[in-house]
Design an enzyme around this catalytic site. Sequence first.
Site, PDB file in Angstrom:
ATOM      1  N   ASP A  21       0.943  -0.981   0.213  1.00 25.62           N
ATOM      2  CA  ASP A  21       0.174   0.011  -0.435  1.00 25.62           C
ATOM      3  C   ASP A  21       0.839   1.268   0.497  1.00 25.62           C
ATOM      4  OD1 ASP A  21      -2.115   1.553   0.463  1.00 25.62           O
ATOM      5  OD2 ASP A  21      -2.653   0.907   2.209  1.00 25.62           O
ATOM      6  N   ASN A  69     -11.094  -2.766  -6.827  1.00 28.54           N
ATOM      7  CA  ASN A  69      -9.455  -1.680  -7.397  1.00 28.54           C
ATOM      8  C   ASN A  69     -10.457  -1.552  -9.127  1.00 28.54           C
ATOM      9  OD1 ASN A  69      -6.812  -3.245  -6.016  1.00 28.54           O
ATOM     10  ND2 ASN A  69      -8.059  -1.237  -5.210  1.00 28.54           N
ATOM     11  N   ILE A 196      -7.115  -4.591   7.213  1.00 31.55           N
ATOM     12  CA  ILE A 196      -7.007  -5.813   5.813  1.00 31.55           C
ATOM     13  C   ILE A 196      -7.136  -5.582   4.762  1.00 31.55           C
ATOM     14  CG2 ILE A 196      -7.755  -8.389   6.505  1.00 31.55           C
ATOM     15  CD1 ILE A 196      -5.551  -7.623   8.731  1.00 31.55           C
TER      16      ILE A 196
END
Length: 246
Positions: A21, A69, A196
Amino acid sequence: MSLEDKIQKDFLPKHLAVIMDGNGRWAKQKGKLRVFGHENGTKAVRQTVEACAELGIENLTLYAFSTENWNRPKLEVDALMKLLVSSLRKELNLLQENNIRLQAIGALDSLPKKAKKELFEVIEKTKDNARMTLTLALSYGSREELKNAVKEICYKVKNNIISLESIDESIINEHLYTQNLPDVDLLIRTSGEHRISNFLLWQIAYAELYFTNVLWPDFSKEHLYEALINYQNRERRFGKTSEQIN
């Protein structure tokens, strides 16, 4: 003594998972488009894969693209898919030289044809490699995975392929994308977020969680070593007491 030398080679996680990330924020800090961050994130992928293979970690799973995404701007999604294709081509030699087997989990049929073709070609070419298994989670969502597993198990019960009484954890494991992988021992997330994000929810039931503020493109071998040392300094009890473990 270097950080690498401090790592106990006989106490490595059998399965390491990483939520990569911070690419977008890294690019934004530099006044660039988000795609620039994704492109530079591939360097961190290479370093992490190499380091894990060198140390002797048997399984590495990278959260490369989630089902959520797909909701990002089309320009970014298209760029990510092109980057996936080019990265697979470029990194094939790395996988072969390090005897690493590639596999992928997720709703792979939703990938563009070109990306899917390139992915399966690399999977086929590396299928006999045995030093480490690198798993890419692509178009992956853990809730979707669990939903599909429930459907498959219900179908088998309904058609008397398995009995209701026989359903246990091993049966559920057999119906997950990760059926040939052990449970996750250590989950790393970069960028300072403490979530998570729908990743391996079943598989991380007893995983140690490690969060770092480092943005993914800046994540180096040294940062990985720090995470592993932190992991090795923890007591994993799996519901037992310290006295029982010791």
